[in-house]
Write a protein that holds these residues in place. Structure first.
Motif, short mmCIF file in Angstrom:
data_model
loop_
_atom_site.label_atom_id
_atom_site.label_comp_id
_atom_site.label_asym_id
_atom_site.label_seq_id
_atom_site.Cartn_x
_atom_site.Cartn_y
_atom_site.Cartn_z
N THR A 35 0.85 -1.20 0.00
CA THR A 35 0.00 0.00 0.00
C THR A 35 0.88 1.24 0.00
O THR A 35 1.95 1.26 0.59
N MET A 36 0.40 2.26 -0.70
CA MET A 36 1.16 3.51 -0.77
C MET A 36 0.91 4.30 0.50
O MET A 36 -0.17 4.21 1.10
N ARG A 55 -4.26 10.26 -6.26
CA ARG A 55 -4.03 10.10 -7.71
C ARG A 55 -2.55 9.82 -7.98
O ARG A 55 -2.21 9.00 -8.81
N PHE A 56 -1.68 10.50 -7.23
CA PHE A 56 -0.25 10.29 -7.43
C PHE A 56 0.16 8.91 -6.91
O PHE A 56 0.96 8.23 -7.54
N ALA A 57 -0.40 8.50 -5.79
CA ALA A 57 -0.11 7.16 -5.26
C ALA A 57 -0.52 6.09 -6.28
O ALA A 57 0.21 5.12 -6.51
N ALA A 58 -1.66 6.29 -6.94
CA ALA A 58 -2.13 5.36 -7.97
C ALA A 58 -1.17 5.37 -9.16
O ALA A 58 -0.86 4.31 -9.73
N ALA A 59 -0.67 6.55 -9.54
CA ALA A 59 0.27 6.64 -10.66
C ALA A 59 1.56 5.90 -10.33
O ALA A 59 2.10 5.18 -11.17
N LEU A 60 2.07 6.04 -9.10
CA LEU A 60 3.27 5.31 -8.69
C LEU A 60 3.04 3.81 -8.81
O LEU A 60 3.89 3.08 -9.34
N VAL A 64 8.98 3.56 -3.80
CA VAL A 64 9.31 4.98 -3.68
C VAL A 64 8.81 5.49 -2.34
O VAL A 64 7.65 5.30 -1.99
N GLU A 65 9.71 6.11 -1.60
CA GLU A 65 9.34 6.65 -0.29
C GLU A 65 8.76 8.05 -0.44
O GLU A 65 9.35 8.91 -1.09
N ILE A 66 7.58 8.25 0.14
CA ILE A 66 6.97 9.57 0.18
C ILE A 66 7.31 10.19 1.53
O ILE A 66 7.09 9.57 2.56
N ARG A 67 7.89 11.38 1.50
CA ARG A 67 8.20 12.08 2.76
C ARG A 67 7.23 13.22 2.93
O ARG A 67 7.01 14.00 2.01
N ALA A 68 6.63 13.27 4.11
CA ALA A 68 5.67 14.34 4.43
C ALA A 68 6.28 15.28 5.44
O ALA A 68 7.05 14.86 6.31
N PHE A 69 5.94 16.55 5.32
CA PHE A 69 6.45 17.58 6.21
C PHE A 69 5.29 18.35 6.82
O PHE A 69 4.30 18.61 6.14
N PRO A 70 5.40 18.72 8.10
CA PRO A 70 4.31 19.46 8.74
C PRO A 70 4.11 20.85 8.13
O PRO A 70 3.00 21.33 8.05
N ASP A 71 5.21 21.45 7.66
CA ASP A 71 5.10 22.76 7.02
C ASP A 71 5.14 22.57 5.52
O ASP A 71 5.76 21.63 5.02
N ALA A 72 4.47 23.44 4.81
CA ALA A 72 4.41 23.31 3.35
C ALA A 72 5.79 23.38 2.73
O ALA A 72 6.66 24.12 3.18
N THR A 73 5.96 22.58 1.68
CA THR A 73 7.17 22.64 0.86
C THR A 73 6.75 23.12 -0.52
O THR A 73 7.13 22.57 -1.54
N ARG A 74 5.92 24.16 -0.51
CA ARG A 74 5.31 24.69 -1.74
C ARG A 74 6.34 25.28 -2.69
O ARG A 74 6.20 25.20 -3.89
N THR A 75 7.40 25.89 -2.14
CA THR A 75 8.45 26.44 -3.00
C THR A 75 9.65 25.51 -3.00
O THR A 75 9.83 24.71 -2.07
N ALA A 76 10.47 25.64 -4.04
CA ALA A 76 11.68 24.82 -4.12
C ALA A 76 12.59 25.06 -2.92
O ALA A 76 13.15 24.12 -2.36
N PRO A 118 1.34 20.09 -1.32
CA PRO A 118 2.41 21.01 -0.92
C PRO A 118 3.21 20.51 0.30
O PRO A 118 4.18 21.15 0.67
N HIS A 119 2.81 19.39 0.88
CA HIS A 119 3.48 18.87 2.09
C HIS A 119 4.25 17.59 1.84
O HIS A 119 4.81 17.03 2.77
N THR A 120 4.24 17.08 0.60
CA THR A 120 4.85 15.78 0.34
C THR A 120 5.83 15.82 -0.83
O THR A 120 5.62 16.55 -1.80
N VAL A 121 6.89 15.02 -0.71
CA VAL A 121 7.90 14.91 -1.76
C VAL A 121 8.32 13.45 -1.89
O VAL A 121 8.08 12.64 -1.00
N PHE A 122 8.98 13.14 -3.01
CA PHE A 122 9.56 11.81 -3.19
C PHE A 122 10.87 11.99 -3.94
O PHE A 122 11.10 13.00 -4.60
N ALA A 123 11.74 10.99 -3.80
CA ALA A 123 13.05 11.02 -4.46
C ALA A 123 13.12 9.94 -5.52
O ALA A 123 12.54 8.86 -5.37
N LEU A 124 13.84 10.26 -6.60
CA LEU A 124 14.04 9.31 -7.69
C LEU A 124 15.28 9.76 -8.45
O LEU A 124 15.63 10.95 -8.41
#
Length: 166
Positions: free
Chosen positions: A2-3, A10-15, A23-35, A135-141
């Motif tokens: 399970t993702m 929708r993104f979990a389904a795409a993965l 692929v590890e999804i990392r979540a952050f309490p504060d938004a990571t809206r900007t680079a 805006p709170h989640t990222v993944f690495a690849l």
């Protein structure tokens, strides 16, 4: 497998559809809206962040994948696509084309199939980080894998520093 619930469904389904179940999804309490916010939260270089930016080329949405430390040169995008006009998409069009809000647009898993340009500069890294649909989640690849899964074509579409040879 399970993702993680932190990824946009929708993104979990795409993965899952792409077979990227590890692929590890990392979540952050504060938004990571900007680079810059994402790089700080992850603890990586700004250029390791992949911005998924939507443009409109002759009325059609186009995705440009750009590193977080650089800006897109709209004229280079226009030339690469052979388009008459290219402009940045507004928030409504971004959501309509991708299904995600600005600040959380991932490089794939969109509502609409669109042309994808990936700046060649992304390839200098071993690992890059991109939004996972919120805006709170990222993944690495690895950048080559990310670009391949996004259906991207490599292009030189970054803005060059003033005085640099074109």
């Amino acid at each position: 497998m399970t993702m993680p619930s932190s990824a946009h469904p929708r993104f979990a389904a795409a993965l899952s559809e792409l077979g990227l179940t590890d692929v590890e999804i990392r979540a952050f309490p504060d938004a990571t809206r900007t680079a810059a916010q994402a790089a700080e939260a992850i603890g990586c270089e700004l250029s390791q962040i992949v911005k998924s930016l939507i443009f409109v080329a002759d009325g059609e949405p186009v995705l440009v994948l750009m590193d977080g430390a650089s800006r897109v040169d709209v004229e280079r995008v226009r030339a690469e696509l052979g388009a008459e006009t290219v402009r940045r998409a507004d928030a409504d069009l971004v959501r309509e084309a991708t299904g995600y809000a600005i600040g959380g647009v991932p490089p794939f898993g969109h509502l609409t199939a669109m042309r994808v340009l990936a700046d060649r500069g992304l390839l200098v890294h071993t690992v890059v980080w991109a939004a996972a649909g919120t805006p709170h989640t990222v993944f690495a690849l690895g950048p080559t894998d990310l670009i391949a899964h996004a259906g991207g074509s490599l292009a030189d579409v970054r803005e060059q520093p003033a005085g640099a040879a074109r």
